[in-house]
Design a protein around this motif. Structure first.
Motif, PDB file in Angstrom:
ATOM      1  N   THR A 381       0.829  -1.215   0.000  1.00 28.74           N
ATOM      2  CA  THR A 381       0.000   0.000   0.000  1.00 28.74           C
ATOM      3  C   THR A 381       0.853   1.252   0.000  1.00 28.74           C
ATOM      4  O   THR A 381       0.536   2.245  -0.690  1.00 28.74           O
ATOM      5  CB  THR A 381      -0.935  -0.003   1.227  1.00 28.74           C
ATOM      6  OG1 THR A 381      -1.737  -1.192   1.220  1.00 28.74           O
ATOM      7  CG2 THR A 381      -1.855   1.211   1.221  1.00 28.74           C
ATOM      8  N   ALA A 385       0.802   4.051  -2.979  1.00 29.23           N
ATOM      9  CA  ALA A 385       0.023   5.191  -2.500  1.00 29.23           C
ATOM     10  C   ALA A 385       0.019   6.318  -3.522  1.00 29.23           C
ATOM     11  O   ALA A 385       1.053   6.666  -4.083  1.00 29.23           O
ATOM     12  CB  ALA A 385       0.570   5.679  -1.162  1.00 29.23           C
ATOM     13  N   SER A 390      -4.032   7.082   1.650  1.00 34.71           N
ATOM     14  CA  SER A 390      -3.481   5.740   1.440  1.00 34.71           C
ATOM     15  C   SER A 390      -2.066   5.624   1.994  1.00 34.71           C
ATOM     16  O   SER A 390      -1.666   4.572   2.492  1.00 34.71           O
ATOM     17  CB  SER A 390      -3.502   5.390  -0.050  1.00 34.71           C
ATOM     18  OG  SER A 390      -2.804   6.365  -0.810  1.00 34.71           O
ATOM     19  N   ALA A 393      -2.460   5.214   5.744  1.00 29.78           N
ATOM     20  CA  ALA A 393      -2.970   3.873   6.041  1.00 29.78           C
ATOM     21  C   ALA A 393      -1.875   2.827   5.879  1.00 29.78           C
ATOM     22  O   ALA A 393      -1.705   1.941   6.730  1.00 29.78           O
ATOM     23  CB  ALA A 393      -4.154   3.550   5.130  1.00 29.78           C
ATOM     24  N   GLY A 394      -1.106   2.911   4.793  1.00 32.84           N
ATOM     25  CA  GLY A 394      -0.039   1.944   4.559  1.00 32.84           C
ATOM     26  C   GLY A 394       1.035   2.009   5.626  1.00 32.84           C
ATOM     27  O   GLY A 394       1.508   0.972   6.114  1.00 32.84           O
ATOM     28  N   ARG A 494     -10.586   8.781   6.283  1.00 27.04           N
ATOM     29  CA  ARG A 494     -10.429   7.910   5.109  1.00 27.04           C
ATOM     30  C   ARG A 494      -9.229   6.977   5.285  1.00 27.04           C
ATOM     31  O   ARG A 494      -9.296   5.797   4.933  1.00 27.04           O
ATOM     32  CB  ARG A 494     -10.267   8.759   3.857  1.00 27.04           C
ATOM     33  CG  ARG A 494     -10.203   7.930   2.577  1.00 27.04           C
ATOM     34  CD  ARG A 494     -10.379   8.796   1.345  1.00 27.04           C
ATOM     35  NE  ARG A 494     -10.371   7.980   0.154  1.00 27.04           N
ATOM     36  CZ  ARG A 494      -9.275   7.732  -0.590  1.00 27.04           C
ATOM     37  NH1 ARG A 494      -8.122   8.287  -0.253  1.00 27.04           N
ATOM     38  NH2 ARG A 494      -9.354   6.979  -1.663  1.00 27.04           N
ATOM     39  N   ALA A 495      -8.152   7.497   5.860  1.00 25.30           N
ATOM     40  CA  ALA A 495      -6.983   6.643   6.127  1.00 25.30           C
ATOM     41  C   ALA A 495      -7.354   5.516   7.089  1.00 25.30           C
ATOM     42  O   ALA A 495      -6.918   4.367   6.927  1.00 25.30           O
ATOM     43  CB  ALA A 495      -5.842   7.488   6.692  1.00 25.30           C
ATOM     44  N   LEU A 498      -9.328   2.891   5.122  1.00 29.70           N
ATOM     45  CA  LEU A 498      -8.447   2.094   4.267  1.00 29.70           C
ATOM     46  C   LEU A 498      -7.613   1.125   5.091  1.00 29.70           C
ATOM     47  O   LEU A 498      -7.349  -0.004   4.661  1.00 29.70           O
ATOM     48  CB  LEU A 498      -7.523   3.020   3.463  1.00 29.70           C
ATOM     49  CG  LEU A 498      -8.181   3.826   2.339  1.00 29.70           C
ATOM     50  CD1 LEU A 498      -7.170   4.791   1.727  1.00 29.70           C
ATOM     51  CD2 LEU A 498      -8.741   2.902   1.265  1.00 29.70           C
ATOM     52  N   GLU A 499      -7.208   1.569   6.261  1.00 29.48           N
ATOM     53  CA  GLU A 499      -6.415   0.721   7.152  1.00 29.48           C
ATOM     54  C   GLU A 499      -7.180  -0.531   7.558  1.00 29.48           C
ATOM     55  O   GLU A 499      -6.590  -1.548   7.903  1.00 29.48           O
ATOM     56  CB  GLU A 499      -6.042   1.554   8.381  1.00 29.48           C
ATOM     57  CG  GLU A 499      -5.208   0.841   9.407  1.00 29.48           C
ATOM     58  CD  GLU A 499      -5.010   1.695  10.643  1.00 29.48           C
ATOM     59  OE1 GLU A 499      -4.859   1.118  11.736  1.00 29.48           O
ATOM     60  OE2 GLU A 499      -5.018   2.937  10.521  1.00 29.48           O
ATOM     61  N   VAL A 502      -8.569  -2.542   3.424  1.00 31.35           N
ATOM     62  CA  VAL A 502      -7.558  -3.181   2.559  1.00 31.35           C
ATOM     63  C   VAL A 502      -7.142  -4.543   3.121  1.00 31.35           C
ATOM     64  O   VAL A 502      -7.213  -5.565   2.411  1.00 31.35           O
ATOM     65  CB  VAL A 502      -6.348  -2.241   2.365  1.00 31.35           C
ATOM     66  CG1 VAL A 502      -5.218  -2.984   1.642  1.00 31.35           C
ATOM     67  CG2 VAL A 502      -6.748  -1.006   1.572  1.00 31.35           C
TER      68      VAL A 502
END
Length: 569
Positions: A381, A385, A390, A393-394, A494-495, A498-499, A502
């Motif tokens: 991720t 990104a 993203s 989150a990654g 949003r992060a 996604l965390e 995904v």
């Protein structure tokens, strides 16, 4: 020791409003785990109790002197199964079966209360003697409302010699017996085996959830303990404080879970399996099993809490500085590979213990593989990104894959259950058989599948909600600093989504595939569109549940992200 316990209690009470919220999350997680764990244990005792109450109707031939003759017949009356046990005494003084105070003599009958209430139906008039010798009590009934009659005969009567059974469904032929102890019937054995497998599917996620409860608000506690370690606390003192805090909160949650189970027991007795509901006593496994659960849950939480102390004991400065822990190794995948290699040895010919052991190994191995996969997904991720959400989150997945896995582990493990039982969901055509008992079994498999999935999803969604809120509390300082630095709240939210989504997509799909692979040796039960529909519903419900649980903690994120003065505990 007394000073350490006093300090632990003071730190537990003095954590402030958010510290209290973190402890409350742990109590809630343990309470849910305990409630469902008691249910998973009680299911096995419940089926064992039924098998014991039914055994007297499965006569065992006398090895020596026969003292009675027993024959069993079964028939349907308006869609309900009526079991008739014919007995003839050969030697006076033989003890009656369970639920009877005495054996009916020739021309007498003893009925269960439910059968006595409908004895005037046209289909039953003239079927039994007029002289009622007593009542078949609960100790001789499989379930409340069962229709059972015990009819007394003379040894020379046709039914006692194996004749006169035409027109009745199969039961047990006339058998000379030494007593009415009986044996476990094949149907009862099948139900007990299915209950054992179902327990694995329920217990393993509960153990994982219970262990994860010890690591809720882990960052807050680790930083606090690391600070104590840096100012001179010994490793032993840190361990004692950790165990004390974990056990105190876990025991409170376990007691609350017992109370919740007591409240849920009456509705659970109405679930019909094998033709009827349950006695209340069936769903209470006894004092010793309950005491074992109430002791085992806090012990599990305490052990899980201690297992996470290695970095604090070895490198408290690294914890205080919030350094990224070393990457996890591929060796975590070994257990899952071993379990999958053993799958071809399973099937209906395998012993129940072997099936349970292999499925349990695969299930537990998924929990070990999960953080390793999450870390791998995080690195991918980060490289892929294309925006701040993203990237955040990654990086979070790479920095703390265990925490991210705790959020999605419930649904991922439920995917294993869905993949296994979804493939084996019996088709409706299989249930349309003449034998009402093979029909009950197939219908009960569907009911059991639904119960296991409901329990698993309940654990998964509650786990996702509690761990999501705990994660926000753990990172409240980071969120507040990012917000003060100008990061929009929408980006942080949003992060966070996604965390979760995904790794859930990757591990959820992998778990479903693993469950389907483990189910292949049993696929001859029958595969139908019902399985595909079940699987689809599970996937949709799982994703919706995790997203909804995460949304519930959004106000908490807004609260901690807008804190103008973030400060460490």
């Amino acid at each position: 020791m007394r000073n350490l316990m006093a300090l632990t209690w003071r730190l537990l009470r003095g954590g402030g409003r958010r510290g209290l919220l973190g402890s409350s999350l742990t109590v809630a997680a343990v309470a849910v785990s305990t409630t469902l764990l008691i249910f998973a244990v009680a299911v096995n005792f419940a089926f064992a109790g039924r098998a014991g109450r039914e055994a007297w109707r499965s006569p065992v031939p006398a090895g020596g002197t026969a003292r009675a003759i027993e024959a069993v017949q079964a028939d349907l009356v308006r869609g309900r199964l009526v079991t008739v046990v014919h007995v003839a005494v050969l030697v006076p003084g033989i003890a009656p079966p369970p639920g009877l105070t005495r054996l009916p003599g020739p021309g007498e009958v003893a009925m269960s209360p439910a059968l006595a209430a409908i004895a005037n139906l046209p289909e039953l008039v003239g079927r039994f003697p007029r002289t009622v010798a007593g009542t078949v009590g609960d100790a001789g009934l499989i379930h409340p409302g069962e229709l059972v009659a015990v009819v007394g005969h003379a040894p020379a009567d046709p039914v006692m010699s194996g004749r006169g059974t035409a027109g009745h469904r199969p039961g047990a032929p006339a058998t000379r017996v030494a007593g009415f102890e009986g044996a476990t019937t094949p149907d009862a054995g099948a139900y007990s085996a299915l209950a054992a497998v179902a327990s694995v599917f329920m217990v393993v996620p509960l153990l994982v959830f219970g262990g994860a409860a010890a690591r809720l608000t882990v960052a807050r506690r680790d930083r606090r303990l690391a600070s104590l370690r840096l100012v001179g606390a010994t490793p032993g003192q840190v361990v004692v404080m950790t165990v004390a805090e974990a056990v105190i909160t876990a025991f409170g949650g376990a007691v609350l879970g017992l109370v919740l189970y007591a409240a849920a027991s009456p509705p659970l007795t109405r679930v019909e399996i094998a033709g009827g509901p349950w006695f209340v006593a069936d769903l209470w496994p006894g004092v010793l099993p309950l005491a074992a659960v109430l002791l085992a849950v806090p012990l599990l939480v305490g052990v899980s809490a201690v297992a996470g102390l290695r970095r604090i004991v070895v490198s408290p400065l690294g914890v205080a500085k919030r350094e990224t822990p070393p990457a996890m190794r591929f060796v975590r995948v070994t257990g899952l590979l071993v379990a999958l290699a053993l799958v071809p040895t399973l099937g209906f010919g395998a012993r129940v213990g072997v099936v349970v052991a292999v499925l349990g190994l695969a299930f537990l191995s998924l929990n070990l593989v999960g953080p390793w996969v999450v870390a791998l997904v995080g690195r991918v991720t980060v490289r892929a990104a294309r925006g701040p959400a993203s990237l955040l989150a990654g990086r979070r997945l790479v920095d703390d894959p265990r925490s991210a896995w705790r959020t999605v582990s419930g649904v991922a493990l439920t995917g294993f259950v869905a993949g296994f039982v979804g493939l084996l969901a019996p088709s409706s055509s299989l249930s349309a058989q003449d034998d009402v008992v093979a029909s009950w079994l197939l219908r009960d498999i569907r009911t059991g599948t639904l119960i296991v999935l409901v329990v698993s999803f309940l654990v998964a969604i509650v786990s996702a909600g509690i761990t999501a809120a705990s994660s926000v509390l753990d990172r409240r300082q980071t969120y507040a600093l990012l917000r003060l630095a100008g990061t929009p709240l929408e980006v942080l939210d949003r992060a966070r989504r996604l965390e979760t989504l995904v790794p859930l997509t990757v591990m959820g799909g992998g778990s479903i595939l693993t469950g389907a692979i483990c189910a292949t040796p049993f696929a001859k039960v029958g595969v139908s569109s019902t399985g595909a529909i079940t699987l689809l519903v599970c996937v949709v419900a799982g994703f919706a549940g995790v997203v909804g649980a995460g949304a519930l903690s959004r106000p908490l994120l807004r609260s901690v992200a807008t804190d103008p003065a973030p400060r460490p505990d």
